[in-house]
Each structure stands twice: as structure tokens, then as C-alpha cells.
Design an enzyme around this catalytic site. Structure first.
Site, PDB file in Angstrom:
ATOM      1  N   HIS A 167       0.856  -1.183   0.000  1.00  0.00           N
ATOM      2  CA  HIS A 167       0.000   0.000   0.000  1.00  0.00           C
ATOM      3  C   HIS A 167       0.891   1.232   0.000  1.00  0.00           C
ATOM      4  O   HIS A 167       1.947   1.243   0.642  1.00  0.00           O
ATOM      5  CB  HIS A 167      -0.905   0.002   1.237  1.00  0.00           C
ATOM      6  CG  HIS A 167      -2.064   0.951   1.152  1.00  0.00           C
ATOM      7  ND1 HIS A 167      -1.925   2.307   1.392  1.00  0.00           N
ATOM      8  CD2 HIS A 167      -3.378   0.745   0.847  1.00  0.00           C
ATOM      9  CE1 HIS A 167      -3.110   2.887   1.248  1.00  0.00           C
ATOM     10  NE2 HIS A 167      -3.996   1.977   0.926  1.00  0.00           N
TER      11      HIS A 167
ATOM     12  N   ASP B  14      -7.645  -4.364  -0.372  1.00  0.00           N
ATOM     13  CA  ASP B  14      -8.226  -4.626  -1.691  1.00  0.00           C
ATOM     14  C   ASP B  14      -8.172  -6.107  -2.054  1.00  0.00           C
ATOM     15  O   ASP B  14      -9.049  -6.614  -2.757  1.00  0.00           O
ATOM     16  CB  ASP B  14      -7.494  -3.805  -2.757  1.00  0.00           C
ATOM     17  CG  ASP B  14      -7.573  -2.313  -2.490  1.00  0.00           C
ATOM     18  OD1 ASP B  14      -8.692  -1.823  -2.287  1.00  0.00           O
ATOM     19  OD2 ASP B  14      -6.525  -1.648  -2.480  1.00  0.00           O
TER      20      ASP B  14
END
Length: 426
Positions: free
Chosen positions: A303, A361
Site C-alpha cells: 500500500h 483490496d
């Protein structure tokens, strides 16, 4: 092209804007007027555009706080409606406040019946995000009498309207694209239960909401509700700084979220699983990921903000396994592939060294796929969650008496002044 001059040196004295926790900042609002110099920060990764008391992230330590509460505790001890109340009003609701808020939100879920006509203007193969973006902006035409952006009560009511109505619009966008009748929200159902109900119920057939699946949706919503000054939140604040109505501001946020570099990440992770094809192909795929010249990326891992484990991913991992066990999907080829990819990558020294762990995600896409929600709706579900954060940020911004219209500057690198030649001289 950016021109850099190593000879340029400037010594300035800037006051400090103090934070509660995390980095404080230099107040450079008068940098240009006093020193005729601009701060250069493409992408604004080192620039604070505002002061906010809503969300705090420490990417190095994997910390996410909402109004001071750790996301891990909120996800286990509260639900999305409680989190919504917290972000909007600054404190967790008491039981009477919670009941009253749930009742108000249930009343606001219904759309004006004329809004049904908007959908007929879209092609059936329109992406749900396009429908959501256009219809949310059009809500302003229905609620002008109750909306004076200079009135705090009006602003707060508009914020609650958006949170309540966006799920209905998103669900209707899905129904429209698959050619099924619109399903109206049910007052007795919770926020998350209503989303599943409006997506999967059909006239004449009662849809019974599975509590495990509703809890998984609720957790996805909680973990996506707000995430500091990301691209879509910044878009909402930027448009809001002009005095635009909140429906237009949230529509701008939806448009920003639609970008594959932002809200489309879980859809990209699912596309990656299809690209890999089977568990046997995982080693070869990961070898390409490690090859910098291949252009292949490991989607759903790592991320930009979190340099450690994404705290949200650990919570969704639990929900993911609850969902596949409840639905009996342990042997689903795609989900089985994803579990094996997770195992291999998290044990591989290459990814461990680079702190590339599964992020939110990775698991959210798998959960939505397991629930039977098409990939075109993934970002729309994200928008439902993020609407809470958007309107909370917008409300915070409108309360600031010193707020100004956002107007970033630029460092000009074009041609120097020159004369316009005649046509014959060009």
C-alpha cells in the site's frame, strides 16, 4: 520538463502547525508573498492541505484511527452505522442516539420517484459508476429548498441524505444494467442488510439476508469509510471550497474514486487472479513480478501509505474465510488460487523484505466475488462506504471560518515572453 538549479539556496523561517499525533507541519501560507518562492511538491505527498480531526494514519506502524479510536476495535465492537455517527458527529452514539439515527437514516433511504426516470437516459451497458456519478449530482435538483450551504443544519441534513441515498442509487444502477426491476429499501433492515436486499431481491421472491454475509459487507464498509486526504476526499474538499452544493462535491469524489489507481484496486486484484489462471501458474507469475522489466505487478499487495501490514486487511481476512465457509466455496477454483497465492507470497523472502503484504483490496475483492457481486459494482460499493468519509470531511471544511478556495500554484517551465510573428514569418 522540470528545470532545477543547484545554485538556488534560500533560508526562511516558518511557524509550525502542531499536530496531536504524527508529523507537525511548516505553515508556508506566506512563503510566496514574503519570499517570492513556491514549495514544489508534485502529488502533494509532503503537503498538508488542511487540519482535520477525523482520521489519522501511521503507515509505518500500521495504525488507522477514527476520532482517536483504533479501526481494529471499531470493527469488532461497532457497526457501520455507529462509525457513520462517529465520523459525522465526533462521538460514538448512546443507545437512544443510535436508535434515533437508524430511524432517520431509514426514512432518508427512499428516493424521489422521479429519479427513476434518470436511469432511462443511460445505456444498459453503462458502468454503474457513471450512473452513480451523474445521479448523485442530479440529487441537488430535488433538494434545493432544504439546502442553504451557509446554514449548518441544512448542511448536516444534506450529509445524512447522501449517506442514506447513495446505496439506493448504487443498487438501482446495478439492477438497471442487468435489466431487473428496482428494489426499494426496507425500513426494518440495517444499512448493510439493505444493500444485499436491494442488490439480490426480486419482486415476488423474498430475499433472506444471511447475517454472516451482511456482517462481511458491514465490515467492508467500515474499513473503507475514510482514509485521510486521499485523491477522492481531496476532490470533495477542493470542489467544496468553491461553495458548491454537497451533491456536486460527492459526485466529484465518485469520479475520482472511479480511477483504477484509486478505487479500482480490488477489481484489478480480481483481474490478476484470472490472469494467473490456476495454482500451478503462481510460481511463474511471481517470477515475472520480481522481474522489473516485465511490467507485471502483484495487485492487492502492499500500500502506498502503509509500510507495514494494512490493519484493515487482517480484519477482512477473517471475514473472507467466514464468507467462503458459510457459502461452501472452499473448493472454488478462483478463491482457492487466491488463498494459495497469499500463502506463497507471504512466505517469500522477496515480498517479506519489501513489506508487500496482502492489503484491504486483496480481501475485499474476494469477498465481493464470493457474494456474487459483479466486478463492475466493486467501486460502487467502495463509493457507498466512502460517502460517509466524504461528507464528514466536507462538513468539517465548511465549519472552518478561515477556509479558502483551494488554488494550487505552479512552477512555470514554458517559453519565456516572445513576440507573435506574422503569418508569413511563421
Amino acid at each position: 520538463m522540470t528545470h532545477q538549479s543547484p545554485e538556488l539556496s534560500l533560508s526562511v523561517s516558518l511557524p509550525i502547525v502542531q499536530s496531536t499525533i504524527g508529523p507537525s507541519g511548516f505553515d508556508q501560507r506566506h512563503l510566496t508573498s514574503q519570499y517570492s518562492t513556491l514549495a514544489f511538491d508534485p502529488g502533494f505527498s509532503s503537503t498538508a492541505s488542511c487540519c482535520s480531526g477525523i482520521t489519522y494514519i501511521d503507515g509505518e506502524k500500521g495504525v488507522l484511527l477514527h476520532r482517536g479510536y483504533p479501526i481494529e476495535e471499531l470493527a469488532l465492537k461497532a457497526d457501520f452505522t455507529e462509525l457513520t455517527y462517529l465520523l459525522l458527529l465526533g462521538h460514538l452514539p448512546t443507545r437512544p442516539e443510535y436508535v434515533s439515527f437508524c430511524h432517520e437514516m431509514a426514512e432518508l433511504r427512499i428516493l424521489n420517484e422521479q429519479i427513476r426516470n434518470f436511469f432511462n437516459g443511460f445505456r444498459r451497458d453503462t458502468h454503474p459508476m457513471a450512473i452513480l456519478c451523474g445521479t448523485v449530482a442530479a440529487l441537488s435538483t430535488f433538494y434545493t429548498d432544504e439546502l442553504d450551504t451557509n446554514n449548518q443544519d441544512h448542511r448536516e441534513f444534506a450529509a445524512r441524505q447522501l449517506i442514506a441515498k447513495v446505496p439506493t442509487i448504487a443498487a438501482w444502477a446495478y439492477k438497471y444494467t442487468v435489466g431487473e426491476p428496482f428494489i426499494y429499501p426496507e425500513e426494518e433492515l440495517s444499512f448493510s442488510e439493505n444493500i444485499l436486499h436491494m442488490l439480490f431481491a426480486r419482486p415476488g421472491r423474498r430475499y433472506s439476508v444471511n447475517p454472516v454475509l451482511a456482517r462481511a459487507i458491514d465490515r467492508i464498509l467500515m474499513l473503507h469509510a475514510d482514509h485521510e486526504q486521499n485523491a477522492s476526499t481531496t476532490a470533495v474538499r477542493l470542489v467544496g471550497s468553491t461553495g458548491a452544493n454537497p451533491f456536486a462535491c460527492v459526485s466529484a469524489g465518485i469520479a475520482a474514486l472511479w480511477g483504477p489507481a484509486h478505487g479500482g484496486a480490488n477489481e484489478a486484484a480480481l483481474d490478476m487472479f484470472h490472469q494467473i489462471g490456476s495454482k500451478e501458474n503462481i510460481p511463474a507469475f511471481l517470477a515475472k513480478v520480481k522481474d522489473k522489466t516485465s511490467g507485471i505487478r502483484l495487485m492487492g499487495f502492499g500500500h502506498r501509505i502503509y509500510r507495514n501490514v494494512d490493519p484493515r486487511s487482517k480484519l477482512l481476512r477473517t471475514s473472507f474465510h467466514e464468507v467462503i465457509e458459510t457459502l461452501g466455496l472452499e473448493r472454488d477454483p478462483l478463491l482457492d488460487l487466491a488463498i494459495e497465492l497469499e500463502r506463497i507470497a507471504t512466505e517469500d523472502e522477496y515480498f517479506i523484505k519489501r513489506k508487500l503484504y496482502p492489503n484491504v483490496d486483496f480481501y475485499s475483492g474476494l469477498i465481493l466475488k464470493a457474494l456474487g457481486i459483479p466486478t463492475s459494482m466493486f467501486t460502487a460499493l467502495f463509493a457507498i462506504a466512502r460517502t460517509t468519509g466524504w461528507v464528514s470531511q466536507w462538513l468539517e471544511m465548511t465549519k472552518n471560518p478561515n477556509g479558502r478556495i483551494m488554488r494550487p500554484r505552479q512552477i512555470y517551465t514554458g517559453e519565456a515572453p516572445r513576440s507573435v510573428p506574422s503569418m508569413d514569418e511563421r
